[in-house]
Design a protein around this motif. Structure first.
Motif, PDB file in Angstrom:
ATOM      1  N   LEU A 115       0.921  13.961 -21.119  1.00 52.70           N
ATOM      2  CA  LEU A 115       1.357  13.637 -19.750  1.00 52.70           C
ATOM      3  C   LEU A 115       0.166  13.642 -18.796  1.00 52.70           C
ATOM      4  CD1 LEU A 115       3.852  13.204 -17.886  1.00 52.70           C
ATOM      5  CD2 LEU A 115       3.851  15.670 -17.523  1.00 52.70           C
ATOM      6  N   LEU A 116      -0.739  14.618 -18.917  1.00 49.40           N
ATOM      7  CA  LEU A 116      -1.925  14.674 -18.061  1.00 49.40           C
ATOM      8  C   LEU A 116      -2.828  13.471 -18.305  1.00 49.40           C
ATOM      9  CD1 LEU A 116      -2.818  18.496 -18.260  1.00 49.40           C
ATOM     10  CD2 LEU A 116      -1.712  17.270 -16.379  1.00 49.40           C
ATOM     11  N   GLY A 117      -2.986  13.062 -19.553  1.00 48.09           N
ATOM     12  CA  GLY A 117      -3.809  11.895 -19.849  1.00 48.09           C
ATOM     13  C   GLY A 117      -3.239  10.627 -19.243  1.00 48.09           C
ATOM     14  N   ALA A 118      -1.909  10.470 -19.355  1.00 46.43           N
ATOM     15  CA  ALA A 118      -1.272   9.280 -18.790  1.00 46.43           C
ATOM     16  C   ALA A 118      -1.390   9.277 -17.268  1.00 46.43           C
ATOM     17  CB  ALA A 118       0.200   9.241 -19.213  1.00 46.43           C
ATOM     18  N   ALA A 119      -1.244  10.449 -16.629  1.00 44.72           N
ATOM     19  CA  ALA A 119      -1.350  10.533 -15.171  1.00 44.72           C
ATOM     20  C   ALA A 119      -2.768  10.213 -14.703  1.00 44.72           C
ATOM     21  CB  ALA A 119      -0.935  11.925 -14.696  1.00 44.72           C
ATOM     22  N   ALA A 120      -3.766  10.673 -15.468  1.00 42.35           N
ATOM     23  CA  ALA A 120      -5.150  10.382 -15.098  1.00 42.35           C
ATOM     24  C   ALA A 120      -5.425   8.891 -15.159  1.00 42.35           C
ATOM     25  CB  ALA A 120      -6.105  11.146 -16.016  1.00 42.35           C
ATOM     26  N   LEU A 121      -4.923   8.237 -16.204  1.00 40.03           N
ATOM     27  CA  LEU A 121      -5.092   6.786 -16.311  1.00 40.03           C
ATOM     28  C   LEU A 121      -4.317   6.059 -15.204  1.00 40.03           C
ATOM     29  CD1 LEU A 121      -4.887   6.303 -20.186  1.00 40.03           C
ATOM     30  CD2 LEU A 121      -6.915   6.077 -18.728  1.00 40.03           C
ATOM     31  N   ALA A 122      -3.118   6.575 -14.889  1.00 45.82           N
ATOM     32  CA  ALA A 122      -2.314   5.945 -13.834  1.00 45.82           C
ATOM     33  C   ALA A 122      -3.015   6.018 -12.479  1.00 45.82           C
ATOM     34  CB  ALA A 122      -0.944   6.610 -13.752  1.00 45.82           C
ATOM     35  N   LEU A 123      -3.792   7.085 -12.264  1.00 44.84           N
ATOM     36  CA  LEU A 123      -4.486   7.239 -10.994  1.00 44.84           C
ATOM     37  C   LEU A 123      -5.518   6.131 -10.772  1.00 44.84           C
ATOM     38  CD1 LEU A 123      -4.225   9.317  -8.710  1.00 44.84           C
ATOM     39  CD2 LEU A 123      -6.198  10.511  -9.680  1.00 44.84           C
ATOM     40  N   LEU A 124      -5.934   5.485 -11.869  1.00 44.24           N
ATOM     41  CA  LEU A 124      -6.863   4.373 -11.735  1.00 44.24           C
ATOM     42  C   LEU A 124      -6.262   3.223 -10.928  1.00 44.24           C
ATOM     43  CD1 LEU A 124      -8.383   4.120 -15.326  1.00 44.24           C
ATOM     44  CD2 LEU A 124      -9.616   4.681 -13.229  1.00 44.24           C
ATOM     45  N   VAL A 125      -4.936   3.065 -11.002  1.00 40.09           N
ATOM     46  CA  VAL A 125      -4.303   1.922 -10.344  1.00 40.09           C
ATOM     47  C   VAL A 125      -4.469   1.993  -8.822  1.00 40.09           C
ATOM     48  CG1 VAL A 125      -2.129   0.685  -9.984  1.00 40.09           C
ATOM     49  CG2 VAL A 125      -2.693   1.595 -12.248  1.00 40.09           C
ATOM     50  N   PRO A 126      -4.029   3.072  -8.135  1.00 36.05           N
ATOM     51  CA  PRO A 126      -4.226   3.100  -6.680  1.00 36.05           C
ATOM     52  C   PRO A 126      -5.685   3.205  -6.273  1.00 36.05           C
ATOM     53  CG  PRO A 126      -3.309   5.179  -7.443  1.00 36.05           C
ATOM     54  CD  PRO A 126      -3.239   4.243  -8.595  1.00 36.05           C
TER      55      PRO A 126
ATOM     56  N   PRO B 218       0.806  -1.227   0.000  1.00 36.54           N
ATOM     57  CA  PRO B 218       0.000   0.000   0.000  1.00 36.54           C
ATOM     58  C   PRO B 218       0.834   1.270   0.000  1.00 36.54           C
ATOM     59  CG  PRO B 218      -0.084  -1.083   2.147  1.00 36.54           C
ATOM     60  CD  PRO B 218       0.575  -2.045   1.202  1.00 36.54           C
ATOM     61  N   ARG B 219       2.039   1.238   0.589  1.00 36.62           N
ATOM     62  CA  ARG B 219       2.899   2.418   0.567  1.00 36.62           C
ATOM     63  C   ARG B 219       3.267   2.778  -0.865  1.00 36.62           C
ATOM     64  NH1 ARG B 219       8.779   2.060   3.210  1.00 36.62           N
ATOM     65  NH2 ARG B 219       8.940   0.514   1.542  1.00 36.62           N
ATOM     66  N   ASN B 220       3.615   1.777  -1.658  1.00 34.05           N
ATOM     67  CA  ASN B 220       3.970   2.034  -3.050  1.00 34.05           C
ATOM     68  C   ASN B 220       2.766   2.548  -3.836  1.00 34.05           C
ATOM     69  OD1 ASN B 220       6.554   1.180  -2.471  1.00 34.05           O
ATOM     70  ND2 ASN B 220       6.233  -0.899  -3.233  1.00 34.05           N
ATOM     71  N   GLN B 221       1.583   2.021  -3.520  1.00 34.24           N
ATOM     72  CA  GLN B 221       0.382   2.510  -4.185  1.00 34.24           C
ATOM     73  C   GLN B 221       0.122   3.973  -3.836  1.00 34.24           C
ATOM     74  OE1 GLN B 221      -1.640   1.303  -6.407  1.00 34.24           O
ATOM     75  NE2 GLN B 221      -1.119  -0.873  -6.513  1.00 34.24           N
ATOM     76  N   LEU B 222       0.332   4.332  -2.570  1.00 34.47           N
ATOM     77  CA  LEU B 222       0.157   5.734  -2.178  1.00 34.47           C
ATOM     78  C   LEU B 222       1.163   6.635  -2.885  1.00 34.47           C
ATOM     79  CD1 LEU B 222      -0.499   5.466   1.673  1.00 34.47           C
ATOM     80  CD2 LEU B 222      -2.155   6.059  -0.102  1.00 34.47           C
ATOM     81  N   MET B 223       2.414   6.176  -2.971  1.00 37.59           N
ATOM     82  CA  MET B 223       3.437   6.968  -3.648  1.00 37.59           C
ATOM     83  C   MET B 223       3.115   7.098  -5.132  1.00 37.59           C
ATOM     84  SD  MET B 223       6.824   5.399  -1.752  1.00 37.59           S
ATOM     85  CE  MET B 223       7.951   6.283  -2.832  1.00 37.59           C
ATOM     86  N   PHE B 224       2.641   6.010  -5.731  1.00 42.18           N
ATOM     87  CA  PHE B 224       2.267   6.028  -7.147  1.00 42.18           C
ATOM     88  C   PHE B 224       1.124   7.008  -7.372  1.00 42.18           C
ATOM     89  CE2 PHE B 224       0.191   4.120 -10.928  1.00 42.18           C
ATOM     90  CZ  PHE B 224       1.276   4.099 -11.785  1.00 42.18           C
ATOM     91  N   GLY B 225       0.125   6.964  -6.466  1.00 34.13           N
ATOM     92  CA  GLY B 225      -1.001   7.877  -6.588  1.00 34.13           C
ATOM     93  C   GLY B 225      -0.594   9.322  -6.365  1.00 34.13           C
ATOM     94  N   ALA B 226       0.313   9.549  -5.396  1.00 33.49           N
ATOM     95  CA  ALA B 226       0.775  10.914  -5.141  1.00 33.49           C
ATOM     96  C   ALA B 226       1.530  11.469  -6.343  1.00 33.49           C
ATOM     97  CB  ALA B 226       1.663  10.932  -3.900  1.00 33.49           C
ATOM     98  N   ALA B 227       2.331  10.634  -6.991  1.00 35.86           N
ATOM     99  CA  ALA B 227       3.059  11.078  -8.181  1.00 35.86           C
ATOM    100  C   ALA B 227       2.089  11.435  -9.306  1.00 35.86           C
ATOM    101  CB  ALA B 227       4.031   9.985  -8.631  1.00 35.86           C
ATOM    102  N   ALA B 228       1.067  10.586  -9.492  1.00 36.57           N
ATOM    103  CA  ALA B 228       0.079  10.862 -10.531  1.00 36.57           C
ATOM    104  C   ALA B 228      -0.669  12.165 -10.243  1.00 36.57           C
ATOM    105  CB  ALA B 228      -0.896   9.698 -10.653  1.00 36.57           C
TER     106      ALA B 228
ATOM    107  N   GLY C  60       0.460  14.660  -8.477  1.00 34.59           N
ATOM    108  CA  GLY C  60       1.407  15.756  -8.679  1.00 34.59           C
ATOM    109  C   GLY C  60       1.494  16.167 -10.133  1.00 34.59           C
ATOM    110  N   LEU C  61       1.505  15.180 -11.043  1.00 33.25           N
ATOM    111  CA  LEU C  61       1.532  15.502 -12.479  1.00 33.25           C
ATOM    112  C   LEU C  61       0.239  16.178 -12.916  1.00 33.25           C
ATOM    113  CD1 LEU C  61       3.205  12.251 -13.868  1.00 33.25           C
ATOM    114  CD2 LEU C  61       4.218  14.536 -13.731  1.00 33.25           C
ATOM    115  N   LEU C  62      -0.895  15.693 -12.378  1.00 29.51           N
ATOM    116  CA  LEU C  62      -2.172  16.294 -12.747  1.00 29.51           C
ATOM    117  C   LEU C  62      -2.286  17.723 -12.246  1.00 29.51           C
ATOM    118  CD1 LEU C  62      -4.417  13.186 -12.072  1.00 29.51           C
ATOM    119  CD2 LEU C  62      -4.091  14.292 -14.291  1.00 29.51           C
ATOM    120  N   LEU C  63      -1.669  18.013 -11.112  1.00 29.03           N
ATOM    121  CA  LEU C  63      -1.684  19.391 -10.591  1.00 29.03           C
ATOM    122  C   LEU C  63      -0.991  20.368 -11.539  1.00 29.03           C
ATOM    123  CD1 LEU C  63      -1.035  18.848  -6.781  1.00 29.03           C
ATOM    124  CD2 LEU C  63      -3.001  20.030  -7.772  1.00 29.03           C
TER     125      LEU C  63
END
Length: 597
Positions: free
Chosen positions: A579-590, A478-488, A490-493
């Motif tokens: 980049l925003l599109g990829a980050a939005a899709l990545a957010l689906l993972v966490p 879950p820590r890695n999932q949180l970090m992955f979500g935080a990175a996504a 951050g890119l969306l911001l």
């Protein structure tokens, strides 16, 4: 306590007098010294009140069929300067309530209305039938020992919108968690288990759990100031917890969850309950019933302490210690007794220090200091002469006591045990250590004269006396999932920077994406009353808003990408939209991992 043991039938009274005489002459049953007990209570509980670590505390010690010490400290309402006493003299004992629920089941066994603890729970349930899982049925033994296999959930346990008693079958079905492990395979503490036992009592007797406990336990024991609470009106008699100068609000469990933690009581009454568990009310709890309550029924490993009928069993220098602790809504409680020494103790406290203003009371430290006084300094198990190489135990383990199949999973993201190697083949666990091996695969630590936690390692798992955890790594952590979500996120911001190189509708879409990305952590962690408070109260709006937020993020990112790549413009705008599109899709993972979608 106003009286000692209530009047008994002559044979029972004669038996108790004989037992008391034997205990008085037995060298094993040493008498507790009231003066030493008083000094202990003043130092541990009284000082905690004076230091502002709690706002009120109460306690009672019993031995030889009577109370030997009773004390109360602090304020029923610190804001008003009112000492503990009528009308505000009750404390919430939280999970110590489970021992009353277990006692109710034991009484039904005593009555012959329950034939065996190994019977399927469905034999006695009428409103609902529990589903089978992993090819096995849930038994009463499983429910009594937290081994039925249910996940732990907190959603709507404090919902005040439906106080119907008894609860309906539809309500129970809507609030039953998923079964996530084979019944009987592991002890993993779950509040739903005693809630279901409450249904068993009601379906067998035709009484509400509140009425059964009142008739069969509270009234016979003379516990006049004790109540299994179903609604908030009972809070008028509660001591009000304070945290520094701030008064805390009360939470009340739903009627369905009342058997898990909703007893309100006084130390005087709990002294009577202790005496009953020590065998001094044989016309209420027969000797066989008392023995059955405290007999080991399950354990997670041979080197781990067992559990009886909801009572946790442990040892102190060769003596069996039986008890349960609890914490809920600004209250903490602990009840335990040593049958061989014929004594027991109950204490409860309200409130705590203001944030950053001191350390709260800890049941483990209190228990250790009392048992050191009563039974001598704790003797920890000796380490193995040769400490085995612990390298294969190193890793991160996610606790199984957590929501696993619904949107609450995010609150358990930090419920991870981190195991690291220390010098001399020892381990650190969650930064504490060094833990040493005292048996193959079993590790503990002893300090400050008290027993430490015991961890037993398997191939990719670890067990504790009331819990288990599985090794996690990569995206299962879950820590890695949180970090992955935080990175996504951050890119969306960075969508807020889109207007620097985007034009027209693309500029507006990028801004909206940045705003929605900033809304995710606000919805999860900032907007009052808070994530956990909404879960307890059964408020779903926050989670619905999160789902809509993510759907909008993905939809807007897709539109932005289509607009940008469709146009003739190239360069920064095009690459930023990708980049925003990829980050939005990545957010689906966490979000999928934590069941937020």
């Amino acid at each position: 306590m106003k009286s000692t043991v209530r009047a008994m039938r002559p044979p029972a009274a004669l038996l108790i007098l004989l037992m008391a005489a034997l205990l008085a002459t037995s060298p094993a049953a040493a008498r507790l010294d009231p003066r030493s007990l008083s000094t202990w209570a003043d130092a541990e509980l009284g000082e905690a009140v004076r230091e502002g670590r709690v706002s009120a505390a109460t306690m009672v010690v019993v031995q030889g069929g009577r109370p030997v010490l009773q004390r109360t400290y602090g304020y029923a309402d610190a804001s008003a300067g009112l000492p503990v006493g009528p009308p505000r003299e009750r404390f919430i004992i939280a999970s110590v309530t489970k021992t009353f629920t277990a006692t109710a089941i034991a009484l039904l066994v005593q009555d012959g209305r329950i034939k065996s603890l190994d019977d399927r729970a469905n034999v006695y349930l009428k409103r609902v039938q529990l589903p089978g899982a992993f090819g096995q049925a849930i038994t009463l033994r499983h429910l009594l020992t937290h081994s039925a296999g249910f996940e732990e959930r907190g959603f709507a346990i404090g919902d005040r919108s439906d106080r119907t008693v008894p609860v309906s079958a539809d309500y129970v079905r809507a609030h039953l968690p998923a079964i996530v492990r084979a019944p009987g395979s592991r002890i993993v503490y779950a509040n739903i288990d005693p809630a279901i036992l409450g249904l068993v009592v009601e379906d067998v007797t035709g009484l509400t759990m509140r009425d059964f406990i009142h008739r069969r336990i509270l009234t016979p024991l003379g516990m006049k100031d004790t109540e299994l609470v179903y609604d908030a009106a009972a809070s008028a008699r509660l001591v009000r917890p304070h945290f520094g100068p701030r008064a805390g609000a009360f939470d009340i469990n739903t009627p369905f969850h009342a058997p898990t933690g909703s007893i309100h009581t006084t130390a005087d009454d709990m002294g009577r309950f202790l005496l009953a568990q020590l065998g001094y009310f044989p016309d209420v709890l027969s000797p066989a019933t008392v023995a059955s309550l405290h007999r080991p029924l399950a354990r997670n490993a041979p080197t781990l302490d067992p559990i009886g009928m909801a009572f946790f069993l442990s040892g102190w220098n060769g003596y069996k210690v039986v008890g349960h602790s609890g914490a809920f809504s600004g209250f903490g409680s602990d009840l335990y007794f040593v049958p061989e020494q014929d004594f027991g103790i109950f204490y409860s406290w309200a409130g705590g220090p203001a944030p950053g203003a001191g350390s709260p009371l800890e049941p483990g430290k209190l228990q250790a200091s009392f048992l050191n006084l009563a039974l001598g300094p704790y003797r920890a198990p000796p380490p193995l002469a040769v400490q085995p190489d612990p390298t294969h135990h190193v890793g991160r383990y996610w606790q199984e006591r957590r929501p696993q199949t619904n949107f609450e999973a995010i609150v358990a993201a930090n419920a991870v045990v981190e195991v690291a190697r220390a010098s001399a083949n020892r381990l650190t666990i969650n930064g504490d250590g060094p833990y040493y091996s005292f048996a193959p695969g079993s590790y503990t630590i002893a300090r400050d004269g008290k027993p430490g936690p015991v961890y037993v390692f398997g191939a990719n798992s670890l067990s504790q006396r009331a819990g288990a955890a599985r090794r996690v790594s990569g995206l299962s952590d879950p820590r890695n999932q949180l970090m992955f979500g935080a990175a996504a996120l951050g890119l969306l911001l960075t969508g807020l920077l889109g207007p620097l190189w985007m034009r027209g509708r693309a500029k507006l879409l990028a801004l909206l994406i940045g705003v929605l990305a900033g809304g995710v952590p606000l919805l999860l962690f900032v907007i009052p009353p808070g994530l956990e408070q909404d879960i307890i109260a059964g408020r779903y709006a926050r989670f619905l808003a999160l789902k809509l937020n993510i759907v909008l993020l993905i939809g807007l990112a897709a539109c932005l990408g289509w607009l940008t790549w469709r146009g003739d413009r190239r360069g920064m705008a095009q690459w930023h939209s990708a980049l925003l599109g990829a980050a939005a899709l990545a957010l689906l993972v966490p979000f999928t991992f934590f069941n937020l979608l």
